[in-house]
Design an enzyme around this catalytic site. Sequence first.
Site, PDB file in Angstrom:
ATOM      1  NE  ARG A 197      -2.130   1.278   3.367  1.00  0.00           N
ATOM      2  CZ  ARG A 197      -1.378   0.634   4.251  1.00  0.00           C
ATOM      3  NH1 ARG A 197      -1.380  -0.683   4.291  1.00  0.00           N
ATOM      4  NH2 ARG A 197      -0.610   1.286   5.099  1.00  0.00           N
ATOM      5  CB  THR A 198       3.555   2.503   2.259  1.00  0.00           C
ATOM      6  OG1 THR A 198       2.723   2.344   3.408  1.00  0.00           O
ATOM      7  CG2 THR A 198       4.379   3.760   2.417  1.00  0.00           C
ATOM      8  CE  LYS A 229      22.365 -12.760  -5.199  1.00  0.00           C
ATOM      9  NZ  LYS A 229      21.709 -11.549  -5.752  1.00  0.00           N
ATOM     10  NE  ARG A 279       7.135   0.667   4.998  1.00  0.00           N
ATOM     11  CZ  ARG A 279       5.880   0.405   5.317  1.00  0.00           C
ATOM     12  NH1 ARG A 279       5.478  -0.829   5.498  1.00  0.00           N
ATOM     13  NH2 ARG A 279       5.015   1.370   5.459  1.00  0.00           N
ATOM     14  CG  HIS A 290       4.519   5.041   8.503  1.00  0.00           C
ATOM     15  ND1 HIS A 290       4.820   5.686   7.325  1.00  0.00           N
ATOM     16  CD2 HIS A 290       3.805   3.940   8.157  1.00  0.00           C
ATOM     17  CE1 HIS A 290       4.314   4.984   6.306  1.00  0.00           C
ATOM     18  NE2 HIS A 290       3.703   3.923   6.792  1.00  0.00           N
TER      19      HIS A 290
END
Length: 299
Positions: A58-59, A86, A108, A136
């Site tokens: 969504r974000t 990795k 994020r 946020h």
Amino acid sequence: MTLTTLKQRSLLGLKDLSKDEIVSLLDRAAHWEAQPVKVNPVLQGKFVANMFFENSTRTRFSFEVAEKRLGTEVLNFSAAVSSVQKGESIYDTVRTLESMGIDAGVIRLKPIGVLADLATRIKVPLINAGDGNNEHPTQALLDIYTMRKQFGELKGLTVAIIGDILHSRVARSNLWALQKLGVNVRFCAPPNMVATELDAAYISIEEALKADVIMMLRVQLERHENGMIKSAEEYREQYGLTVERAKRIAPHAIIMHPAPINRNVEIDDELVEHPQSRIFPQMENGVPVRMAVIERALG
């Protein structure tokens, strides 16, 4: 770009943002929402990288829509399918994209403190799309934008935030920004989900139902595995917004949720699109709010 400009254009959190800066972002979001055409390519030729080291559909989509509506070139990077698996560090990844000439990065990540450190080492503006349980900022801005559209004046409102406050970056960003705007923030949480370091009063669920804004937080059902919640059913019974509880909220009050929603856990299914619910409008408001934030980053 000087360090000062970089700091002014980045959005790492709302804790350190002034009331005036918050209001100016909300005003600019209103400008973008009022535009009759979908695409206003004011930032054509600018490159923005969405760097998601933690899953989010969504974000990420909301940022991508906002970026494309401003005419930017968008690069999407998701850690699940990348070399971070990795062992390449987050810093190296961001630094690599910076070397390739991006103009701003939306990021994020899970670990706390990494973003603040990155911001001192990377020479392009960074926008926090959620970091650990720290902040946020764009979610809180879209929440506040939704409240402002509903009530006009925010000062003096009471906002009750209900759920897992301890692990919630949404609760933190909202608390810090709303307090600057003169809003009374109240928390309601199970005893083992209280964040003692935050400066807000805790109230019962009954008391929370009297607020002007009733904001439900998503409960991470995996907390069930480590015993933080006994069961989804019990959580709903004690802290969920049930149909029965919703009958007691004031006619002018609104119901909010940052989504994604666990239906019938923190909020009953039939309340998600209740006339007093603003859950889908919140998502809609996320686009103009993020347009304002991206425009600020790219000047």
